[in-house]
Motif scaffolding. Sequence first.
Motif, short mmCIF file in Angstrom:
data_model
loop_
_atom_site.label_atom_id
_atom_site.label_comp_id
_atom_site.label_asym_id
_atom_site.label_seq_id
_atom_site.Cartn_x
_atom_site.Cartn_y
_atom_site.Cartn_z
N GLY A 192 24.31 0.46 -46.17
CA GLY A 192 24.56 -0.22 -44.90
C GLY A 192 23.73 0.34 -43.76
N SER A 193 23.68 1.67 -43.67
CA SER A 193 22.88 2.30 -42.61
C SER A 193 21.40 1.99 -42.79
N GLU A 194 20.94 2.06 -44.03
CA GLU A 194 19.53 1.75 -44.31
C GLU A 194 19.20 0.33 -43.89
N LEU A 195 20.08 -0.61 -44.21
CA LEU A 195 19.86 -2.00 -43.86
C LEU A 195 19.87 -2.19 -42.35
N MET A 196 20.75 -1.48 -41.65
CA MET A 196 20.80 -1.60 -40.20
C MET A 196 19.53 -1.07 -39.55
N ILE A 197 19.02 0.05 -40.05
CA ILE A 197 17.78 0.61 -39.49
C ILE A 197 16.62 -0.37 -39.71
N CYS A 204 25.39 -3.59 -35.39
CA CYS A 204 26.33 -2.89 -36.24
C CYS A 204 26.25 -3.44 -37.66
N VAL A 205 26.64 -2.60 -38.61
CA VAL A 205 26.70 -3.00 -40.01
C VAL A 205 28.16 -3.06 -40.43
N ILE A 206 28.50 -4.09 -41.21
CA ILE A 206 29.87 -4.27 -41.64
C ILE A 206 29.87 -4.84 -43.05
N PRO A 207 30.71 -4.32 -43.95
CA PRO A 207 30.80 -4.94 -45.27
C PRO A 207 31.36 -6.36 -45.15
N GLN A 234 35.00 -6.55 -45.83
CA GLN A 234 35.88 -5.59 -45.14
C GLN A 234 35.79 -5.76 -43.63
N GLY A 235 36.06 -6.96 -43.19
CA GLY A 235 36.19 -7.17 -41.76
C GLY A 235 35.03 -7.85 -41.07
N ALA A 236 34.09 -8.41 -41.83
CA ALA A 236 32.94 -9.04 -41.20
C ALA A 236 33.35 -10.23 -40.33
N GLN A 237 34.28 -11.01 -40.82
CA GLN A 237 34.69 -12.20 -40.07
C GLN A 237 35.39 -11.82 -38.76
N SER A 238 36.31 -10.86 -38.83
CA SER A 238 37.03 -10.47 -37.61
C SER A 238 36.11 -9.72 -36.65
N ILE A 250 24.45 -7.35 -41.02
CA ILE A 250 24.03 -6.72 -39.77
C ILE A 250 24.27 -7.72 -38.65
N LEU A 251 25.14 -7.34 -37.73
CA LEU A 251 25.49 -8.20 -36.60
C LEU A 251 24.81 -7.70 -35.34
N TYR A 252 24.48 -8.64 -34.47
CA TYR A 252 23.72 -8.33 -33.26
C TYR A 252 24.32 -9.08 -32.08
N ALA A 253 24.40 -8.38 -30.95
CA ALA A 253 24.84 -9.02 -29.71
C ALA A 253 24.05 -8.45 -28.54
N LYS A 254 23.91 -9.26 -27.52
CA LYS A 254 23.14 -8.84 -26.34
C LYS A 254 24.04 -8.92 -25.11
#
Length: 204
Positions: free
Chosen positions: A44-49, A161-164, A167-171, A194-198
Amino acid sequence: MSHYYTEKPTSKSDIKEINFDFLNKKFNFYTDSGVFSKSKIDFGSELMIKTFLSHSKAKTGKLLDIGCGYGPVGTIVKIFIPDIEILLSDINERALELTEKNLIKNNIKEYKIIKSNIFDNITENFDFILSNPPIRAGKDTIFKIYEQAHEHLNPNGEFYCVIPTKQGAQSTFKKISEIFGNCETLTIDSGYRILYAKKTKQSG
């Protein structure tokens, strides 16, 4: 049993060194019991980077690695974007000791490290905040990270942020959308998102 998001892990120290090849660069990290993903850099961290480096186009600015563990996210970003300012934060004292060793081991000389329970001891604002939130700590904790990340971003600041997925991606997507007024799924791979917001004027 202590968790990696506790202040003082009680598990017996067992420091190991791991090697990590990332985008044709080699990294070395010390890890230990009582820290997150002690045996390898988690996917997850690798994918986020990877997503951050390809999406943000950042050259300068201030970046916070919140819940940094032993520091792979902030360390790797700093190597690829040398002019970015990095602050790495965690509640876990053992993780923070490793973070400093790992920054030095990977020849990084300019950095800040701070012990903080989420944002309790963080007063600065940032252009970028990256989070691999502690899912096991519960929804209240991770939602607090999202809320306070928004508060600590500069105008037009970016949150990743990275989220499985299971395990809570929808919420998480819903909560970040409520806080920021926007949210995108940038990457989906091997059960992670990987979710992104500005931070816009409307959300500020």
